[in-house]
Design a protein around this motif. Structure first.
Motif, PDB file in Angstrom:
ATOM      1  N   GLY A   1      75.587 -32.326  20.884  1.00  0.00           N
ATOM      2  CA  GLY A   1      75.265 -33.741  20.981  1.00  0.00           C
ATOM      3  C   GLY A   1      76.230 -34.667  20.294  1.00  0.00           C
ATOM      4  N   VAL A   2      77.156 -34.131  19.495  1.00  0.00           N
ATOM      5  CA  VAL A   2      78.144 -34.971  18.813  1.00  0.00           C
ATOM      6  C   VAL A   2      79.316 -35.240  19.744  1.00  0.00           C
ATOM      7  N   ARG A   3      79.692 -36.492  19.853  1.00  0.00           N
ATOM      8  CA  ARG A   3      80.888 -36.900  20.590  1.00  0.00           C
ATOM      9  C   ARG A   3      81.830 -37.615  19.632  1.00  0.00           C
ATOM     10  N   LEU A   4      83.031 -37.058  19.457  1.00  0.00           N
ATOM     11  CA  LEU A   4      84.033 -37.687  18.607  1.00  0.00           C
ATOM     12  C   LEU A   4      84.677 -38.847  19.352  1.00  0.00           C
ATOM     13  N   ILE A   5      84.849 -39.962  18.676  1.00  0.00           N
ATOM     14  CA  ILE A   5      85.490 -41.138  19.258  1.00  0.00           C
ATOM     15  C   ILE A   5      86.835 -41.330  18.559  1.00  0.00           C
ATOM     16  N   GLY A   6      87.915 -41.040  19.275  1.00  0.00           N
ATOM     17  CA  GLY A   6      89.252 -41.131  18.694  1.00  0.00           C
ATOM     18  C   GLY A   6      89.767 -39.764  18.297  1.00  0.00           C
ATOM     19  N   THR A   7      90.625 -39.186  19.142  1.00  0.00           N
ATOM     20  CA  THR A   7      91.130 -37.830  18.901  1.00  0.00           C
ATOM     21  C   THR A   7      92.647 -37.790  19.039  1.00  0.00           C
ATOM     22  N   ALA A   8      93.319 -38.836  18.598  1.00  0.00           N
ATOM     23  CA  ALA A   8      94.778 -38.888  18.706  1.00  0.00           C
ATOM     24  C   ALA A   8      95.411 -37.776  17.882  1.00  0.00           C
ATOM     25  N   HIS A   9      96.600 -37.364  18.274  1.00  0.00           N
ATOM     26  CA  HIS A   9      97.314 -36.332  17.523  1.00  0.00           C
ATOM     27  C   HIS A   9      97.592 -36.786  16.098  1.00  0.00           C
ATOM     28  N   ALA A  10      98.024 -38.026  15.954  1.00  0.00           N
ATOM     29  CA  ALA A  10      98.325 -38.563  14.632  1.00  0.00           C
ATOM     30  C   ALA A  10      97.134 -39.373  14.157  1.00  0.00           C
ATOM     31  N   LYS A  11      96.452 -38.869  13.117  1.00  0.00           N
ATOM     32  CA  LYS A  11      95.253 -39.534  12.615  1.00  0.00           C
ATOM     33  C   LYS A  11      95.246 -39.542  11.094  1.00  0.00           C
ATOM     34  N   ALA A  12      94.706 -40.610  10.535  1.00  0.00           N
ATOM     35  CA  ALA A  12      94.334 -40.624   9.126  1.00  0.00           C
ATOM     36  C   ALA A  12      92.883 -40.172   9.027  1.00  0.00           C
ATOM     37  N   SER A  13      92.327 -40.218   7.831  1.00  0.00           N
ATOM     38  CA  SER A  13      91.074 -39.506   7.570  1.00  0.00           C
ATOM     39  C   SER A  13      89.840 -40.310   7.979  1.00  0.00           C
ATOM     40  N   VAL A  14      89.684 -40.533   9.267  1.00  0.00           N
ATOM     41  CA  VAL A  14      88.513 -41.175   9.847  1.00  0.00           C
ATOM     42  C   VAL A  14      87.962 -40.261  10.941  1.00  0.00           C
ATOM     43  N   ALA A  15      86.653 -40.036  10.944  1.00  0.00           N
ATOM     44  CA  ALA A  15      86.030 -39.138  11.925  1.00  0.00           C
ATOM     45  C   ALA A  15      84.849 -39.845  12.583  1.00  0.00           C
TER      46      ALA A  15
ATOM     47  N   THR B   1      86.289 -32.426  11.215  1.00  0.00           N
ATOM     48  CA  THR B   1      86.333 -32.455  12.681  1.00  0.00           C
ATOM     49  C   THR B   1      85.839 -31.133  13.257  1.00  0.00           C
ATOM     50  N   HIS B   2      86.277 -30.046  12.661  1.00  0.00           N
ATOM     51  CA  HIS B   2      85.820 -28.729  13.114  1.00  0.00           C
ATOM     52  C   HIS B   2      84.301 -28.619  12.993  1.00  0.00           C
ATOM     53  N   GLY B   3      83.742 -29.074  11.866  1.00  0.00           N
ATOM     54  CA  GLY B   3      82.304 -28.992  11.684  1.00  0.00           C
ATOM     55  C   GLY B   3      81.531 -29.890  12.630  1.00  0.00           C
ATOM     56  N   LEU B   4      81.991 -31.113  12.844  1.00  0.00           N
ATOM     57  CA  LEU B   4      81.296 -32.040  13.739  1.00  0.00           C
ATOM     58  C   LEU B   4      81.348 -31.559  15.182  1.00  0.00           C
TER      59      LEU B   4
ATOM     60  N   ALA C   1      93.762 -32.244   5.500  1.00  0.00           N
ATOM     61  CA  ALA C   1      92.988 -31.001   5.479  1.00  0.00           C
ATOM     62  C   ALA C   1      91.491 -31.301   5.532  1.00  0.00           C
ATOM     63  N   LEU C   2      91.045 -32.328   4.808  1.00  0.00           N
ATOM     64  CA  LEU C   2      89.636 -32.732   4.874  1.00  0.00           C
ATOM     65  C   LEU C   2      89.257 -33.161   6.282  1.00  0.00           C
ATOM     66  N   LEU C   3      90.138 -33.922   6.931  1.00  0.00           N
ATOM     67  CA  LEU C   3      89.856 -34.383   8.292  1.00  0.00           C
ATOM     68  C   LEU C   3      89.731 -33.204   9.250  1.00  0.00           C
TER      69      LEU C   3
ATOM     70  N   ILE D   1      77.527 -32.518   7.325  1.00  0.00           N
ATOM     71  CA  ILE D   1      77.342 -31.668   8.507  1.00  0.00           C
ATOM     72  C   ILE D   1      75.901 -31.148   8.582  1.00  0.00           C
ATOM     73  N   ALA D   2      75.344 -30.792   7.433  1.00  0.00           N
ATOM     74  CA  ALA D   2      73.979 -30.260   7.410  1.00  0.00           C
ATOM     75  C   ALA D   2      72.973 -31.296   7.912  1.00  0.00           C
ATOM     76  N   VAL D   3      73.151 -32.569   7.531  1.00  0.00           N
ATOM     77  CA  VAL D   3      72.240 -33.618   7.983  1.00  0.00           C
ATOM     78  C   VAL D   3      72.375 -33.838   9.476  1.00  0.00           C
ATOM     79  N   VAL D   4      73.601 -33.903   9.975  1.00  0.00           N
ATOM     80  CA  VAL D   4      73.806 -34.138  11.402  1.00  0.00           C
ATOM     81  C   VAL D   4      73.283 -32.965  12.221  1.00  0.00           C
ATOM     82  N   LYS D   5      73.454 -31.754  11.732  1.00  0.00           N
ATOM     83  CA  LYS D   5      72.904 -30.587  12.426  1.00  0.00           C
ATOM     84  C   LYS D   5      71.384 -30.661  12.496  1.00  0.00           C
ATOM     85  N   ARG D   6      70.762 -31.066  11.393  1.00  0.00           N
ATOM     86  CA  ARG D   6      69.298 -31.175  11.388  1.00  0.00           C
ATOM     87  C   ARG D   6      68.828 -32.216  12.397  1.00  0.00           C
ATOM     88  N   LEU D   7      69.514 -33.353  12.462  1.00  0.00           N
ATOM     89  CA  LEU D   7      69.166 -34.373  13.443  1.00  0.00           C
ATOM     90  C   LEU D   7      69.372 -33.854  14.862  1.00  0.00           C
ATOM     91  N   SER D   8      70.469 -33.146  15.061  1.00  0.00           N
ATOM     92  CA  SER D   8      70.778 -32.615  16.395  1.00  0.00           C
ATOM     93  C   SER D   8      69.695 -31.657  16.863  1.00  0.00           C
TER      94      SER D   8
END
Length: 619
Positions: A533-547, A525-528, A519-521, A607-614
């Protein structure tokens, strides 16, 4: 039933009324004694039928196992403590949870400052139940015989936002779905490929938003003292769990207790402390064997970590069974620790390394793997969970295909054991390795599981004390496994600490951990994804909690530095997994990785920090 009375003046107000923490704990212990309460909870929580099975003692907020009826220890190795009471600052009804016969149970610790919430994550306490409209009221009423039972919401920071998000992502099936519909009957699609597949079919998931936190997140967080640390004036947010996990107080206390009361070398002395230390060490081995579903503790070897574990297999199995022209298969996802030892072996033996490619989501291409298998394949060595992408690989199918080709399989479980339930017999793995510090245990301790019949065929890797049966100047006879592979004085205390860490994780429940972390992942992921400018690296269907992600206009270390200024710890770099990052055309990523003590509020801070950088990024 024991009558619970406060015996510590610090927990009673001037008018004699117990404070909230004591009342909360007393209520929790009462609910723990109510017949049928666990059955009611198990009926409500899909996939948690194990709650009806005998459970280990619940963990208190300070990592101690509360004992409602004090009992004397049957172990001659542990002297009784003085009466707890006021002198130790805890109620007398709490007996010290000492190791029994050297097992890895937690040792007594200081009382937790600031009171305590319920240790019973699915029965009692302020945040025990999902919500009043879930139907659990009636179940609890049936279990207790009462017609008035109120359910309480989980104390999950950011839960309202998470529930709304998951409600949008995983809508119930129309017409037939109701609030009583089991979670496994609700439709669920992955966040980046809407409508294509149900996600994580083989694992618990968060299709039911009401189950976003199936334990008391506040109580869990109090178990980890470092989470109260401040960095740059801000409360620490630990999102570097894929590198190492933080340690609960129970593990810290168990290590302290070992050095204060049990410290000795093992197996080779007749005195009392040697017996205590040996019992504690071998008790930890039993705990690990149970945790992995091994057939016997004799299949468990203690090493320094997953890296040493893989090197052990390379220098025993590899040197005996792999020769010139033989082939070793690894995947593109591997950590350097599961690449370099095989390269060294191949260079020495004249063997060949083959690599399983991955698709654009970061998942192994099984059809390509099938093409690599042949009569020359001697070993397949693959990760179960990618440390760089979080991809959960189909190891059971990988193992079955390898065995059909006559090859052995090593599974690197360093990133898996803290997120997923593992049963090495069900997987049919020949070798399985992991590191203690990735599963909330100490650093410098790890495990090799190997099938007993296979271990018996392997030569030792190192020579010295403990691994020998008899030595003369003409020849040496070796001990059977696992002692054959544990030369010299091992990391005794940290093996015991690993046992305590596993006890802690099992008390919470890996199924619950997997549910919450996924649920955290989803939330992260939704927020990122919403940030330009954010590009997610690794979007497999089965994932553990790494973003893992990159942000246009910034180096990964710049993003990591900005997050650190706000007290948020993430990993930025290549994560000792350069081949897989280069598969996606990058040299480094920012890698927030989550554990069950993290919250949605903490993700909001990231998310707030990354948005500010973006918003101010360079073109």
């Amino acid at each position: 039933m024991t009558i619970l009375t406060p015996t510590n003046n610090s927990q009673v107000s001037a008018d004699g009324v117990p404070d909230e923490a004591l009342l909360n704990r007393m209520a929790s212990e009462f609910f723990a004694l109510v017949p049928g309460a666990a059955q009611a909870a198990a009926q409500f929580l899909p996939g948690l039928s194990h709650l009806n099975e005998p459970q280990p003692a619940p963990v208190s907020p300070a990592g101690k196992a509360p004992v409602i009826e004090p009992q004397s220890s049957s172990s001659a190795h542990v002297p009784p403590l003085a009466e707890p009471g006021i002198a130790q600052g805890v109620p007398a009804i709490y007996a010290a949870a000492l190791p029994h016969n050297g097992g890895s149970s937690v040792a007594p610790s200081r009382p937790q400052a600031g009171g305590a919430s319920s240790p019973y994550y699915f029965l009692g306490g302020e945040h025990a139940y999902p919500s009043a409209d879930t139907g659990l009221d009636s179940l609890a009423a049936q279990a207790t015989g009462s017609d008035q039972v109120s359910a309480r919401a989980f104390g999950l920071p950011g839960q309202d936002q998470l529930q709304r998000l998951l409600g949008e992502l995983y809508p119930a099936k129309p017409a037939t779905a109701t609030s009583a519909t089991p979670a496994n009957e609700l439709s669920a699609t992955y966040y980046f490929q809407q409508g294509e597949q149900n996600y994580w079919d083989a694992a618990p998931h968060a299709a039911n938003p009401a189950l976003a936190a199936p334990f008391d997140i506040h109580a869990v967080r109090r178990d980890f003292p470092i989470l109260a640390e401040r960095v740059n004036g801000k409360q620490l947010v630990w999102f570097d769990n894929a590198a190492t996990t933080q340690k609960p107080q129970s593990v810290i206390d168990r290590l302290s207790y070992f050095y204060a009361h049990e410290n000795s070398n093992i197996h080779r002395a007749a005195h009392e402390l040697a017996a205590r230390a040996t019992d504690a060490y071998e008790g930890a081995r039993n705990t690990v064997a149970r945790f992995l579903g091994a057939a016997s503790p004799e299949e468990i070897i203690f090493v320094r970590g997953a890296t040493e574990a893989i090197n052990l297999v390379a220098n025993t199995f590899g040197k005996k069974f792999i020769g010139a022209g033989d082939e070793i298969i690894v995947s593109q996802l591997e950590h350097h620790a599961n690449i370099v030892p095989w390269q060294q072996l191949a260079a020495e033996k004249g063997a060949v390394i083959r690599v399983i490619p991955v698709d654009d989501s970061g998942q192994i291409l099984l059809d390509e793997y099938r093409k690599l298998l042949n009569s020359k394949t001697r070993l397949v060595s693959v990760t179960q969970v990618s440390n760089a992408l979080g991809t959960i690989t189909p190891v059971q199918e990988i193992i079955a295909l390898a065995h059909s080709a006559g090859a052995r399989v090593l599974v690197d479980g360093a990133q898996a054991v803290s997120h997923l339930r593992v049963n090495v017999q069900a997987l049919d793995a020949d070798f399985y390795v992991f590191s203690g510090h990735k599963v909330f245990g100490p650093t410098g301790i790890g495990v090799v599981y190997g099938k007993k019949a296979l271990l018996e065929q392997l030569p030792p890797w190192q020579g010295g004390g403990n691994m020998i049966a008899d030595v003369t100047f003409e020849r040496t006879q070796y001990q059977p496994a696992p002692a054959r592979f544990e030369a010299g004085t091992g990391n005794i205390a940290d093996a015991v600490g690993l046992g305590a860490a596993i006890d802690y994780v099992e008390r919470i429940g890996l199924e619950k951990i997997a549910l919450y972390e996924h649920a955290l992942l989803e939330y992260a992921t939704h927020g990122l994804k919403s940030i330009p400018g954010v590009r997610l690296i690794g979007t497999a269907h089965a994932k553990a909690s790494v973003a893992s992600f990159v942000l246009a206009g910034y180096k990964t270390e710049e993003v990591g530095h900005a997050l650190n200024q706000e007290g948020i710890a993430v990993r930025s770099g290549h994560h000792c997994a350069q081949p897989i990052l280069r598969r996606f055309g990058v040299e480094a990523t920012v890698r927030p990785s989550f554990a069950f003590y993290n919250t949605c509020d903490e993700i909001d801070r990231l998310i707030a920090v990354v948005k500010r950088l973006s918003a101010t990024r360079r073109s």
